[in-house]
Scaffold this active site. Structure first.
Site, PDB file in Angstrom:
ATOM      1  N   CYS A 288     -13.693  14.491  -1.956  1.00 15.94           N
ATOM      2  CA  CYS A 288     -13.206  15.846  -1.678  1.00 15.94           C
ATOM      3  C   CYS A 288     -11.768  15.769  -1.161  1.00 15.94           C
ATOM      4  CB  CYS A 288     -14.085  16.518  -0.627  1.00 15.94           C
ATOM      5  SG  CYS A 288     -15.839  16.441  -1.004  1.00 15.94           S
TER       6      CYS A 288
ATOM      7  N   ARG B 268      16.382  -8.273  -4.911  1.00 15.99           N
ATOM      8  CA  ARG B 268      16.109  -6.859  -4.646  1.00 15.99           C
ATOM      9  C   ARG B 268      14.610  -6.577  -4.635  1.00 15.99           C
ATOM     10  NH1 ARG B 268      18.849  -5.035  -9.244  1.00 15.99           N
ATOM     11  NH2 ARG B 268      16.900  -4.270 -10.042  1.00 15.99           N
TER      12      ARG B 268
ATOM     13  N   HIS C 129      17.640  -3.871 -14.206  1.00 13.35           N
ATOM     14  CA  HIS C 129      16.253  -3.867 -13.733  1.00 13.35           C
ATOM     15  C   HIS C 129      15.331  -4.366 -14.832  1.00 13.35           C
ATOM     16  CE1 HIS C 129      13.210  -2.813 -10.884  1.00 13.35           C
ATOM     17  NE2 HIS C 129      12.673  -1.864 -11.599  1.00 13.35           N
TER      18      HIS C 129
ATOM     19  N   TYR D 232     -19.286  17.949  -4.510  1.00 19.37           N
ATOM     20  CA  TYR D 232     -18.886  18.832  -5.621  1.00 19.37           C
ATOM     21  C   TYR D 232     -19.344  18.262  -6.957  1.00 19.37           C
ATOM     22  CZ  TYR D 232     -15.520  21.153  -2.497  1.00 19.37           C
ATOM     23  OH  TYR D 232     -14.917  21.846  -1.495  1.00 19.37           O
TER      24      TYR D 232
END
Ligand SMILES: *Cc1c(COP(=O)(O)O)cnc(C)c1O
Length: 375
Positions: A319, A231, A171, A272
Site C-alpha cells: 500500500c 568519477r 560517460h 487491496y
C-alpha cells in the site's frame, strides 16, 4: 530522531562512506584526482553530509546533476569544486560563475550561449567539455563520420572568450557489464575519447588539465582508464563491487517497524485487490512502509524482509504507507520490533532484481519523509 516516532528510517553509515572513499582512492594511480558523484541527494544518502565528508577527507571534486543540487551544497557550506553534469539554461550563467560552479558543455551552440553571457558580465565560466562516445546522451557527437566535425566544434568551443576550459569527459554505457561485447564497446569508447582529445590538443595547442571517464564500472574493471580523475558514484556508497575486489561496505540500511500483528484464518484475503489469500492460520504483521516511502509496489508478493532471527515473506499488495508480512514462522517478532527492508541481512541487489530494477533506483527512490539517521 525521536525514539517514540520510530516508524521507518534509513540508517546511514558515514564511517563506511569514508572507508569506501579511502579504499577506492588507494587503488588509483598516483596523482589521479577523485570526484565523488553526489547527485540525487547522494544516491539517497544525503548530499550535504556526504559532500562535507568528502570535502573533509580530501576528495578533489563533486558532481551533481543540476544547478539546484549544486546551490544546495554551496548554501550548506561546501566550498570544494562542483561539476554540474546536466544542462543549465544559459540565463543562469551569472549564478554559475558567482557560485564558483563548473558547468558541463555538450554542444557548440551551448558553448556560444554561455560564452556570450559570461563575456557580457566581464567574467569567465569554468567548463568541462562532454563528449558523446557511445552513450548517446549528452555530449558532442564524435563517433564515425562525426569525428572531424566533433573535433572542430570542441576546438571552437574552448577558444571562446567567455569560457575557461578545465576538463573534458565522457560517460560509459556498459563498463559495469560482463562479456566480451561490453568490453569491446567500452574500449572503443575509451579509444574514441582519447583520439578526440589528441586531435583537439593538436589543432588548438591547448592542453586539457583534467581528462576523466571512469564511472564505478570503469574504476572496478578498467583501472587503466583512470586518466586524471575518476568519477564513481555507486562504489562510494558500497554497491557495485560484487566480487568484493575493493572490500567496500554498504552504507545504507532501510529499517521499518511492526505496527500491529493479527491472526487470520485460512481463506482470509489481504490488502487491496485481494492478491494474497492465507493458506493457513497466519500471524500477519503490518509494516510501516509503503510505496510512498520508496518500496516499489511491483515487489508485492515477491520479496522478503529480515525480521527477528530470519526472514518474513511480504504478503498482498504493497500500500502507499504500509505493507503486510507473514510472521507465523517468526514468533520472536513483536509489535514495535525493527524489520530490515535492505541492509546487511537483506541484500539490496536481490530486492532490486525482484523489482526488475537496479540498486541505484531503490536507493534514490527513498522518499523525503523517511528520516536519514547518521551513524
Ligand atoms: C551518475 C554518473 C556517474 C556515476 O555513475 P556510477 O555508475 O554511480 O559510478 C558518473 N558520471 C556521470 C556523467 C554520471 O551521470
Amino acid at each position: 530522531m525521536n525514539d517514540l516516532q520510530k516508524r521507518t528510517w534509513a540508517e546511514i553509515s558515514l564511517p563506511n562512506i569514508r572507508h569506501n572513499y579511502e579504499a577506492i582512492r588507494a587503488c588509483l594511480p598516483a596523482g589521479c584526482r577523485f570526484l565523488g558523484v553526489v547527485k540525487a541527494d547522494a544516491y539517497g544518502h544525503g548530499a550535504l553530509p556526504v559532500a562535507h565528508l568528502l570535502q573533509d577527507s580530501g576528495a578533489d571534486y563533486l558532481a551533481v546533476s543540476c544547478l539546484d543540487e549544486a546551490l544546495e551544497l554551496r548554501r550548506g557550506g561546501v566550498t570544494m569544486p562542483i561539476l554540474i553534469l546536466g544542462h543549465t539554461p544559459h540565463e543562469y550563467t551569472e549564478t554559475l560563475i558567482d557560485n564558483d560552479l563548473t558547468q558541463t558543455v555538450s554542444a557548440l551552440a551551448k558553448a556560444q550561449e554561455y560564452s556570450e553571457a559570461a563575456f557580457a558580465l566581464g567574467k569567465k565560466l569554468r567548463i568541462h567539455i562532454k563528449l558523446d562516445t557511445g552513450m548517446s546522451r549528452l555530449g558532442f557527437l564524435c563517433a564515425g563520420e562525426h569525428f572531424a566535425g566533433g573535433v572542430e566544434n570542441v576546438v571552437r568551443s574552448i577558444g571562446l572568450p567567455g569560457l575557461e576550459t578545465e576538463g573534458i569527459y565522457t560517460h560509459f554505457a556498459v563498463s559495469d557489464e560482463p562479456g566480451e561485447d561490453c568490453e569491446a564497446y567500452t574500449r572503443e569508447q575509451f579509444r574514441l575519447f582519447t583520439d578526440v582529445i589528441a586531435a583537439v590538443e593538436e589543432k588548438s595547442a591547448f592542453h586539457f588539465p583534467i581528462r576523466h571517464c571512469a564511472n564505478s564500472g570503469a574504476v572496478l574493471h578498467y583501472p587503466e582508464m583512470a586518466l586524471d580523475m575518476v568519477r564513481p558514484g555507486l562504489l562510494l556508497y558500497g554497491y557495485g563491487d560484487e566480487e568484493g575486489k575493493l572490500g567496500l561496505r554498504p552504507c545504507m540500511r532501510l529499517v521499518t517497524t511492526v505496527s500491529t500483528i493479527k491472526y487470520y484464518e485460512p481463506g482470509t484475503s489481504v490488502s487491496y485487490g485481494r492478491r494474497f489469500v492465507c493458506q493457513r492460520r497466519t500471524r500477519m504483521g503490518v509494516l510501516a512502509i509503503g510505496y510512498a516511502d520508496g518500496l516499489p509496489r511491483i515487489l508485492s508478493n515477491r520479496c522478503s524482509f529480515a525480521a527477528g532471527e530470519g526472514f518474513a515473506p511480504q504478503c498482498g499488495s504493497i500500500c502507499m504507507d504500509m505493507c503486510m508480512v507473514d510472521l507465523t514462522d517468526r514468533p520472536e517478532v513483536h509489535v514495535g520490533d525493527e524489520v530490515e527492508i535492505f541492509g546487511a541481512k537483506n541484500d539490496i541487489n536481490a530486492l532490486a532484481a525482484a523489482a526488475g530494477t537496479i540498486s541505484y533506483e531503490l536507493l534514490c527512490s527513498i522518499f523525503k519523509r523517511v528520516p536519514r539517521v547518521y551513524l
